[in-house]
Design an enzyme around this catalytic site. Structure first.
Site, PDB file in Angstrom:
ATOM      1  N   SER A   1       8.747  14.527  -1.884  1.00 52.17           N
ATOM      2  CA  SER A   1       9.383  13.486  -2.705  1.00 52.17           C
ATOM      3  C   SER A   1       8.670  12.144  -2.565  1.00 52.17           C
ATOM      4  O   SER A   1       9.084  11.163  -3.177  1.00 52.17           O
ATOM      5  CB  SER A   1      10.847  13.330  -2.293  1.00 52.17           C
TER       6      SER A   1
ATOM      7  N   ALA B   1       3.173  14.558   4.292  1.00 51.34           N
ATOM      8  CA  ALA B   1       4.260  13.822   4.959  1.00 51.34           C
ATOM      9  C   ALA B   1       3.766  13.109   6.206  1.00 51.34           C
ATOM     10  O   ALA B   1       3.146  13.711   7.074  1.00 51.34           O
ATOM     11  CB  ALA B   1       5.384  14.791   5.328  1.00 51.34           C
TER      12      ALA B   1
ATOM     13  N   SER C   1      -6.345   9.051   5.530  1.00 50.93           N
ATOM     14  CA  SER C   1      -6.388   7.687   4.975  1.00 50.93           C
ATOM     15  C   SER C   1      -7.744   7.070   5.317  1.00 50.93           C
ATOM     16  O   SER C   1      -8.413   7.514   6.263  1.00 50.93           O
ATOM     17  CB  SER C   1      -5.295   6.860   5.640  1.00 50.93           C
TER      18      SER C   1
ATOM     19  N   LYS D   1      -2.790   7.507  11.765  1.00 53.53           N
ATOM     20  CA  LYS D   1      -3.554   8.341  10.838  1.00 53.53           C
ATOM     21  C   LYS D   1      -4.814   8.898  11.522  1.00 53.53           C
ATOM     22  O   LYS D   1      -5.237  10.020  11.246  1.00 53.53           O
ATOM     23  CB  LYS D   1      -3.947   7.542   9.582  1.00 53.53           C
TER      24      LYS D   1
ATOM     25  N   VAL E   1      -3.145   2.723  -2.081  1.00 48.57           N
ATOM     26  CA  VAL E   1      -2.811   3.418  -3.330  1.00 48.57           C
ATOM     27  C   VAL E   1      -1.847   2.573  -4.167  1.00 48.57           C
ATOM     28  O   VAL E   1      -0.872   2.039  -3.654  1.00 48.57           O
ATOM     29  CB  VAL E   1      -2.172   4.792  -3.017  1.00 48.57           C
TER      30      VAL E   1
ATOM     31  N   SER F   1       3.416   0.970  -0.906  1.00 51.08           N
ATOM     32  CA  SER F   1       2.576   0.685  -2.074  1.00 51.08           C
ATOM     33  C   SER F   1       3.372  -0.037  -3.159  1.00 51.08           C
ATOM     34  O   SER F   1       2.915  -1.010  -3.744  1.00 51.08           O
ATOM     35  CB  SER F   1       2.024   1.988  -2.653  1.00 51.08           C
TER      36      SER F   1
ATOM     37  N   PHE G   1      -9.091  -5.450   0.145  1.00 56.37           N
ATOM     38  CA  PHE G   1      -8.486  -4.103   0.189  1.00 56.37           C
ATOM     39  C   PHE G   1      -9.332  -3.123  -0.606  1.00 56.37           C
ATOM     40  O   PHE G   1      -9.839  -3.480  -1.671  1.00 56.37           O
ATOM     41  CB  PHE G   1      -7.119  -4.064  -0.522  1.00 56.37           C
TER      42      PHE G   1
ATOM     43  N   TYR H   1      -3.196 -18.822   9.439  1.00 55.20           N
ATOM     44  CA  TYR H   1      -2.924 -18.652  10.873  1.00 55.20           C
ATOM     45  C   TYR H   1      -1.547 -19.213  11.235  1.00 55.20           C
ATOM     46  O   TYR H   1      -0.842 -18.688  12.090  1.00 55.20           O
ATOM     47  CB  TYR H   1      -4.017 -19.331  11.709  1.00 55.20           C
TER      48      TYR H   1
HETATM   49  P1  NAP Z   1       5.861   7.675   1.063  1.00 59.76           P
HETATM   50  O1  NAP Z   1       6.327   7.696  -0.320  1.00 59.76           O
HETATM   51  O2  NAP Z   1       6.614   6.837   2.053  1.00 59.76           O
HETATM   52  O3  NAP Z   1       5.756   9.169   1.583  1.00 59.76           O
HETATM   53  C1  NAP Z   1       5.821   9.508   2.932  1.00 59.76           C
HETATM   54  C2  NAP Z   1       6.469  10.866   3.012  1.00 59.76           C
HETATM   55  O4  NAP Z   1       6.522  11.291   4.375  1.00 59.76           O
HETATM   56  C3  NAP Z   1       7.906  10.835   2.490  1.00 59.76           C
HETATM   57  O5  NAP Z   1       8.109  11.971   1.698  1.00 59.76           O
HETATM   58  C4  NAP Z   1       8.722  10.909   3.761  1.00 59.76           C
HETATM   59  O6  NAP Z   1       9.977  11.520   3.586  1.00 59.76           O
HETATM   60  C5  NAP Z   1       7.827  11.779   4.614  1.00 59.76           C
HETATM   61  N1  NAP Z   1       8.196  11.661   6.016  1.00 59.76           N
HETATM   62  C6  NAP Z   1       8.148  10.584   6.810  1.00 59.76           C
HETATM   63  N2  NAP Z   1       8.619  10.889   8.026  1.00 59.76           N
HETATM   64  C7  NAP Z   1       8.985  12.194   7.996  1.00 59.76           C
HETATM   65  C8  NAP Z   1       9.550  13.099   8.919  1.00 59.76           C
HETATM   66  N3  NAP Z   1       9.864  12.736  10.170  1.00 59.76           N
HETATM   67  N4  NAP Z   1       9.773  14.379   8.526  1.00 59.76           N
HETATM   68  C9  NAP Z   1       9.493  14.774   7.267  1.00 59.76           C
HETATM   69  N5  NAP Z   1       8.962  13.965   6.334  1.00 59.76           N
HETATM   70  C10 NAP Z   1       8.715  12.694   6.710  1.00 59.76           C
HETATM   71  O7  NAP Z   1       4.366   7.162   1.158  1.00 59.76           O
HETATM   72  P2  NAP Z   1       3.027   7.643   0.417  1.00 59.76           P
HETATM   73  O8  NAP Z   1       2.304   6.407   0.109  1.00 59.76           O
HETATM   74  O9  NAP Z   1       3.289   8.624  -0.637  1.00 59.76           O
HETATM   75  O10 NAP Z   1       2.289   8.363   1.637  1.00 59.76           O
HETATM   76  C11 NAP Z   1       2.014   9.764   1.640  1.00 59.76           C
HETATM   77  C12 NAP Z   1       0.854  10.027   2.552  1.00 59.76           C
HETATM   78  O11 NAP Z   1      -0.289   9.315   2.069  1.00 59.76           O
HETATM   79  C13 NAP Z   1       1.064   9.581   3.993  1.00 59.76           C
HETATM   80  O12 NAP Z   1       0.443  10.546   4.826  1.00 59.76           O
HETATM   81  C14 NAP Z   1       0.292   8.259   4.065  1.00 59.76           C
HETATM   82  O13 NAP Z   1      -0.148   7.973   5.361  1.00 59.76           O
HETATM   83  C15 NAP Z   1      -0.883   8.580   3.136  1.00 59.76           C
HETATM   84  N6  NAP Z   1      -1.581   7.431   2.561  1.00 59.76           N
HETATM   85  C16 NAP Z   1      -0.896   6.536   1.775  1.00 59.76           C
HETATM   86  C17 NAP Z   1      -1.602   5.454   1.230  1.00 59.76           C
HETATM   87  C18 NAP Z   1      -0.920   4.444   0.337  1.00 59.76           C
HETATM   88  O14 NAP Z   1      -1.505   3.370   0.111  1.00 59.76           O
HETATM   89  N7  NAP Z   1       0.250   4.715  -0.201  1.00 59.76           N
HETATM   90  C19 NAP Z   1      -2.976   5.300   1.503  1.00 59.76           C
HETATM   91  C20 NAP Z   1      -3.620   6.237   2.304  1.00 59.76           C
HETATM   92  C21 NAP Z   1      -2.918   7.318   2.828  1.00 59.76           C
HETATM   93  P3  NAP Z   1      11.262  10.641   3.172  1.00 59.76           P
HETATM   94  O15 NAP Z   1      11.137  10.480   1.691  1.00 59.76           O
HETATM   95  O16 NAP Z   1      12.397  11.485   3.613  1.00 59.76           O
HETATM   96  O17 NAP Z   1      11.177   9.342   3.891  1.00 59.76           O
END
Ligand code: NAP
Length: 345
Positions: free
Chosen positions: A11, A82, A126, A165, A192, A205, A226, A288
């Site tokens: 999700s 996740a 990441s 990460k 992202v 994001s 960024f 700062y």
């Molecule tokens: P997001 O919408 O916050 O997604 C994070 C996901 O991880 C959510 O579905 C969350 O579930 C799940 N999660 C967190 N803790 C968990 C747990 N204990 N057990 C099961 N699920 C858990 O953020 P996103 O931006 O899409 O990030 C997705 C991935 O992309 C992550 O690995 C992040 O590090 C990576 N990433 C993101 C960016 C960016 O700029 N957005 C850039 C580089 C890499 P809930 O919905 O239940 O909280």
């Protein structure tokens, strides 16, 4: 014929687009969410059920051993997205970031080891696993980081999200190399942006774009650079990494690098004075002075403020065939969505 694919954290902001693209291509998607009762988190996924593929939702938590077993049954591909992604309001980095990222990756990949039907794992890492602080790039030709680089500057106390990460991706490679029934392909996205499939506003994001155009930064912004990439390109890269037979290794996903001011200028071209965009760059001494109130510590500012860097994205084009959307389109599509929802403007 469609394949059966597990998407962890289905999700999430990025994962929801992955699920959508997989369903459009007719695959059977098993998506895990933490709670099926959180209607605000799963409603948009239920809305995808009309697409050609089939979608089944499962509950799973990164910190609960065996939690992914049921969802993984019959899956040829596992996409592990996740992982907690937040930077603001952190109280206990070990508990909130490192444990779910590292133990969660171990939990998912040990489950993969018990499922011989899984042939490939695509991990959402990441660029934070490639570089920590912007000064890391000063040692590189043209200040350009590539997939051979690993973040060696982050720790539990300094940039803990980036550290989470890094240790999670390292653990994934360690586990992948200790077996030979599945192959690991890693996606390393920069920051992202782009429209969200869910109505949730709490993701890092989405909050960033909301702050950029919603007024809180209108007095000025710090001189920070960024790397940026569109959420739809990131999702497409995951699908290509899963299905391109010869895809391998790590992939930086970044359309371009921009400063805050450059982002505001791109938006000003399109929206003129209709949005309270940042007016310009804040002088260093002021950053700062006020930075710590916005979660920017002096330690962080010393290693990032005013330092430019580049990310070499050529592997993503050569190995996966990614074609990047221009950043202006990404930003404007996202802002249009926020405007339509009445959240900004
Ligand atoms: P997001 O919408 O916050 O997604 C994070 C996901 O991880 C959510 O579905 C969350 O579930 C799940 N999660 C967190 N803790 C968990 C747990 N204990 N057990 C099961 N699920 C858990 O953020 P996103 O931006 O899409 O990030 C997705 C991935 O992309 C992550 O690995 C992040 O590090 C990576 N990433 C993101 C960016 C960016 O700029 N957005 C850039 C580089 C890499 P809930 O919905 O239940 O909280």
């Amino acid at each position: 014929m469609g394949k059966t694919v597990l998407v962890t954290g289905g999700s999430g902001y990025i994962a929801s687009w992955i699920v959508k693209y997989l369903l459009e291509e007719g695959h059977n998607v098993h998506a895990t969410v933490r709670s099926l009762k959180s209607e605000d988190k799963v409603a948009h996924l239920r809305g995808l059920e009309k697409l050609p593929g089939s979608l089944t939702l499962f509950e799973a938590d990164l910190l609960s051993e065996g939690s992914f077993d049921q969802a993984m049954k019959g899956c040829e591909i596992v996409m592990h997205t996740a992982s907690p992604f937040f930077i603001k309001g952190l109280k206990d980095a070990q508990k909130q970031l490192i444990d779910p990222a590292l133990k969660g990756t171990r939990n998912v990949l040990e489950t993969v080891n018990r499922h011989p039907e899984v042939k490939r794992v695509v991990l959402t890492s990441s660029v934070a696993a490639i570089m920590g602080d912007n000064v890391d790039a000063l040692a590189k030709d043209n200040q350009t980081m590539d997939e051979n680089d690993w973040n060696r500057s982050s720790s539990l106390d300094h940039q803990p999200y980036s550290y989470s990460k890094t240790v999670a991706e390292e653990e994934a490679w360690r586990i992948a190399k200790s077996q030979d029934h599945w192959k690991l392909v890693v996606i390393n996205p920069a920051f992202v942006m782009g429209p969200s499939l869910s109505k949730r506003m709490d993701g890092t994001s989405v909050q960033f774009v909301r702050d950029l155009v919603g007024g809180p930064l209108k007095s000025g912004v710090p001189d920070l650079t960024f790397g940026i990439v569109d959420v739809r390109d990131v999702a497409r890269a995951h699908v290509l990494a899963a299905f391109k037979e010869d895809a391998s290794g790590r992939h930086i996903l970044c359309a371009d690098t921009k400063t805050f001011v450059e982002l505001a200028d791109l938006l000003r071209e399109r929206y003129g004075k209709t949005l309270p965009l940042p007016r310009g760059q804040l002088p260093g001494f002021m950053v700062y002075l006020i930075g710590p109130f916005f979660g920017l510590s002096w330690g962080f500012l010393k290693k990032n403020l005013g330092v430019r860097y580049n990310l070499d994205h050529s592997r993503s084009i050569e190995d996966l065939g990614i074609a990047y959307r221009p950043i202006a389109d990404t930003l404007c599509d996202h802002v249009d969505q926020l405007k339509e929802a009445g959240i900004v403007g």
